[in-house]
Design a protein around this motif. Structure first.
Motif, PDB file in Angstrom:
ATOM      1  N   ALA A  47       0.824  -1.218   0.000  1.00 15.22           N
ATOM      2  CA  ALA A  47       0.000   0.000   0.000  1.00 15.22           C
ATOM      3  C   ALA A  47       0.853   1.261   0.000  1.00 15.22           C
ATOM      4  CB  ALA A  47      -0.932   0.000   1.213  1.00 15.22           C
ATOM      5  N   LEU A  48       2.123   1.141   0.384  1.00 13.44           N
ATOM      6  CA  LEU A  48       3.026   2.298   0.433  1.00 13.44           C
ATOM      7  C   LEU A  48       3.736   2.573  -0.891  1.00 13.44           C
ATOM      8  CD1 LEU A  48       4.646   1.518   3.884  1.00 13.44           C
ATOM      9  CD2 LEU A  48       2.965   3.295   3.396  1.00 13.44           C
ATOM     10  N   LEU A  49       3.557   1.733  -1.890  1.00 18.95           N
ATOM     11  CA  LEU A  49       4.286   1.913  -3.147  1.00 18.95           C
ATOM     12  C   LEU A  49       3.970   3.198  -3.912  1.00 18.95           C
ATOM     13  CD1 LEU A  49       4.657  -1.689  -4.565  1.00 18.95           C
ATOM     14  CD2 LEU A  49       6.339  -0.255  -3.419  1.00 18.95           C
ATOM     15  N   PRO A  50       2.766   3.766  -3.844  1.00 19.00           N
ATOM     16  CA  PRO A  50       2.572   5.055  -4.524  1.00 19.00           C
ATOM     17  C   PRO A  50       3.505   6.155  -4.011  1.00 19.00           C
ATOM     18  CG  PRO A  50       0.454   4.073  -4.100  1.00 19.00           C
ATOM     19  CD  PRO A  50       1.479   3.217  -3.400  1.00 19.00           C
ATOM     20  N   LEU A  51       4.053   5.980  -2.810  1.00 23.43           N
ATOM     21  CA  LEU A  51       5.007   6.953  -2.290  1.00 23.43           C
ATOM     22  C   LEU A  51       6.250   7.019  -3.170  1.00 23.43           C
ATOM     23  CD1 LEU A  51       5.882   8.927  -0.083  1.00 23.43           C
ATOM     24  CD2 LEU A  51       6.796   6.962   1.175  1.00 23.43           C
ATOM     25  N   TRP A  52       6.705   5.877  -3.696  1.00 18.99           N
ATOM     26  CA  TRP A  52       7.864   5.851  -4.579  1.00 18.99           C
ATOM     27  C   TRP A  52       7.633   6.739  -5.798  1.00 18.99           C
ATOM     28  CZ3 TRP A  52       8.005   3.907  -9.620  1.00 18.99           C
ATOM     29  CH2 TRP A  52       9.267   3.918 -10.196  1.00 18.99           C
ATOM     30  N   SER A  53       6.479   6.603  -6.415  1.00 16.12           N
ATOM     31  CA  SER A  53       6.172   7.425  -7.591  1.00 16.12           C
ATOM     32  C   SER A  53       6.077   8.897  -7.227  1.00 16.12           C
ATOM     33  CB  SER A  53       4.861   6.970  -8.224  1.00 16.12           C
ATOM     34  OG  SER A  53       4.972   5.643  -8.673  1.00 16.12           O
ATOM     35  N   ALA A  54       5.447   9.201  -6.111  1.00 10.83           N
ATOM     36  CA  ALA A  54       5.303  10.604  -5.695  1.00 10.83           C
ATOM     37  C   ALA A  54       6.666  11.249  -5.479  1.00 10.83           C
ATOM     38  CB  ALA A  54       4.463  10.697  -4.422  1.00 10.83           C
ATOM     39  N   LEU A  55       7.574  10.535  -4.845  1.00  5.43           N
ATOM     40  CA  LEU A  55       8.913  11.088  -4.612  1.00  5.43           C
ATOM     41  C   LEU A  55       9.689  11.249  -5.916  1.00  5.43           C
ATOM     42  CD1 LEU A  55       9.893   9.167  -1.363  1.00  5.43           C
ATOM     43  CD2 LEU A  55       9.295  11.584  -1.580  1.00  5.43           C
ATOM     44  N   ALA A  56       9.587  10.269  -6.805  1.00  4.21           N
ATOM     45  CA  ALA A  56      10.294  10.347  -8.086  1.00  4.21           C
ATOM     46  C   ALA A  56       9.768  11.525  -8.911  1.00  4.21           C
ATOM     47  CB  ALA A  56      10.141   9.044  -8.852  1.00  4.21           C
ATOM     48  N   TRP A  57       8.460  11.698  -8.964  1.00  4.67           N
ATOM     49  CA  TRP A  57       7.880  12.802  -9.734  1.00  4.67           C
ATOM     50  C   TRP A  57       8.196  14.155  -9.098  1.00  4.67           C
ATOM     51  CZ3 TRP A  57       3.032   9.397 -10.126  1.00  4.67           C
ATOM     52  CH2 TRP A  57       3.108   8.614 -11.279  1.00  4.67           C
ATOM     53  N   SER A  58       8.277  14.204  -7.784  1.00  2.00           N
ATOM     54  CA  SER A  58       8.635  15.485  -7.160  1.00  2.00           C
ATOM     55  C   SER A  58      10.081  15.842  -7.488  1.00  2.00           C
ATOM     56  CB  SER A  58       8.404  15.442  -5.647  1.00  2.00           C
ATOM     57  OG  SER A  58       9.245  14.490  -5.041  1.00  2.00           O
ATOM     58  N   GLY A  59      10.957  14.850  -7.587  1.00  2.00           N
ATOM     59  CA  GLY A  59      12.327  15.108  -8.012  1.00  2.00           C
ATOM     60  C   GLY A  59      12.386  15.619  -9.448  1.00  2.00           C
ATOM     61  N   GLN A  60      11.569  15.054 -10.333  1.00  2.00           N
ATOM     62  CA  GLN A  60      11.534  15.531 -11.717  1.00  2.00           C
ATOM     63  C   GLN A  60      10.977  16.952 -11.789  1.00  2.00           C
ATOM     64  OE1 GLN A  60       9.307  12.282 -13.467  1.00  2.00           O
ATOM     65  NE2 GLN A  60      11.144  11.604 -14.545  1.00  2.00           N
ATOM     66  N   ALA A  61       9.990  17.256 -10.974  1.00  2.00           N
ATOM     67  CA  ALA A  61       9.448  18.617 -10.944  1.00  2.00           C
ATOM     68  C   ALA A  61      10.514  19.599 -10.456  1.00  2.00           C
ATOM     69  CB  ALA A  61       8.212  18.685 -10.043  1.00  2.00           C
ATOM     70  N   TRP A  62      11.281  19.201  -9.453  1.00  2.00           N
ATOM     71  CA  TRP A  62      12.352  20.057  -8.963  1.00  2.00           C
ATOM     72  C   TRP A  62      13.400  20.306 -10.044  1.00  2.00           C
ATOM     73  CZ3 TRP A  62      17.570  19.026  -8.229  1.00  2.00           C
ATOM     74  CH2 TRP A  62      18.281  20.044  -7.596  1.00  2.00           C
ATOM     75  N   LEU A  63      13.767  19.251 -10.788  1.00  2.00           N
ATOM     76  CA  LEU A  63      14.730  19.423 -11.881  1.00  2.00           C
ATOM     77  C   LEU A  63      14.208  20.403 -12.922  1.00  2.00           C
ATOM     78  CD1 LEU A  63      16.023  15.802 -12.619  1.00  2.00           C
ATOM     79  CD2 LEU A  63      17.309  17.726 -11.682  1.00  2.00           C
ATOM     80  N   ALA A  64      12.930  20.285 -13.268  1.00  2.00           N
ATOM     81  CA  ALA A  64      12.341  21.166 -14.275  1.00  2.00           C
ATOM     82  C   ALA A  64      12.297  22.612 -13.783  1.00  2.00           C
ATOM     83  CB  ALA A  64      10.941  20.689 -14.646  1.00  2.00           C
ATOM     84  N   VAL A  65      11.927  22.823 -12.546  1.00  2.00           N
ATOM     85  CA  VAL A  65      11.883  24.183 -11.995  1.00  2.00           C
ATOM     86  C   VAL A  65      13.284  24.785 -11.986  1.00  2.00           C
ATOM     87  CG1 VAL A  65      11.534  25.485  -9.853  1.00  2.00           C
ATOM     88  CG2 VAL A  65       9.794  23.883 -10.632  1.00  2.00           C
ATOM     89  N   ASP A  66      14.267  23.998 -11.601  1.00  2.00           N
ATOM     90  CA  ASP A  66      15.642  24.487 -11.582  1.00  2.00           C
ATOM     91  C   ASP A  66      16.120  24.830 -12.995  1.00  2.00           C
ATOM     92  OD1 ASP A  66      18.118  24.984 -10.095  1.00  2.00           O
ATOM     93  OD2 ASP A  66      18.901  23.254 -11.217  1.00  2.00           O
TER      94      ASP A  66
END
Length: 172
Positions: A114-133
């Motif tokens: 049930a905790l696996l969606p956390l992996w995707s959320a963290l990965a996508w937040s890292g991609q969003a940070w890269l794009a903002v930077d």
């Protein structure tokens, strides 16, 4: 068209919503997915994975680097109107795709799934940070969806100049 950062954040919000519902329902039916000790290790492993994944995304490596995709973006004449993140914070088909398997496997197999969606959320937040930077450094705004046949391809429009930057570059 959709702004790239908004697309990534919408995916993060969707994954977190699926995580909240999946963990709540699994906890109600089967008990807590992990003990407090196990949850700490799980979160540390997820954060370590996210840091490594985001750092690899910040490179120009062929299959993992995001920067090459940002630099290969096609220029647009003017900034398009995108789908507002405030009005559409969730991607509903992604929500169903993430919720149903994680909840079903958590009930049928192991509660920690049930905790696996956390992996995707963290990965996508890292991609969003890269794009903002990248957007901040290059003064451009990344967009998805300019090509109907390949909606994942990126384009960019000139970004807005912040007043702080305008003041620093103005002659004294």
């Amino acid at each position: 068209m959709d702004r790239y950062v908004h697309h990534e954040l919408r995916s993060v919000y969707t994954a977190l919503a699926a995580l909240a519902i999946s963990v709540t329902a699994t906890s109600g039916v089967r008990g807590a997915p992990l003990t407090a000790f196990g949850l700490g290790w799980f979160l540390m492993a997820m954060l370590a994975f996210t840091v490594v994944y985001t750092l690899l995304g910040a490179t120009r490596l062929k299959w993992v680097g995001e920067i090459r995709d940002f630099e290969a973006a096609v220029p647009l004449e003017e900034a398009p109107t995108g789908v507002s993140l405030r009005r559409h914070p969730l991607n509903w088909w992604l929500f169903i795709v993430m919720l149903v398997p994680s909840f079903a496997l958590a009930l049928a197999w192991e509660p920690w799934v049930a905790l696996l969606p956390l992996w995707s959320a963290l990965a996508w937040s890292g991609q969003a940070w890269l794009a903002v930077d990248w957007e901040r450094k290059h003064g451009r705004v990344l967009w998805r969806g300019h090509d109907q046949n390949a909606p994942w391809k990126l384009s960019y429009s000139p970004g807005r100049t912040s007043q702080g930057t305008a003041r620093r570059t103005a002659p004294a």
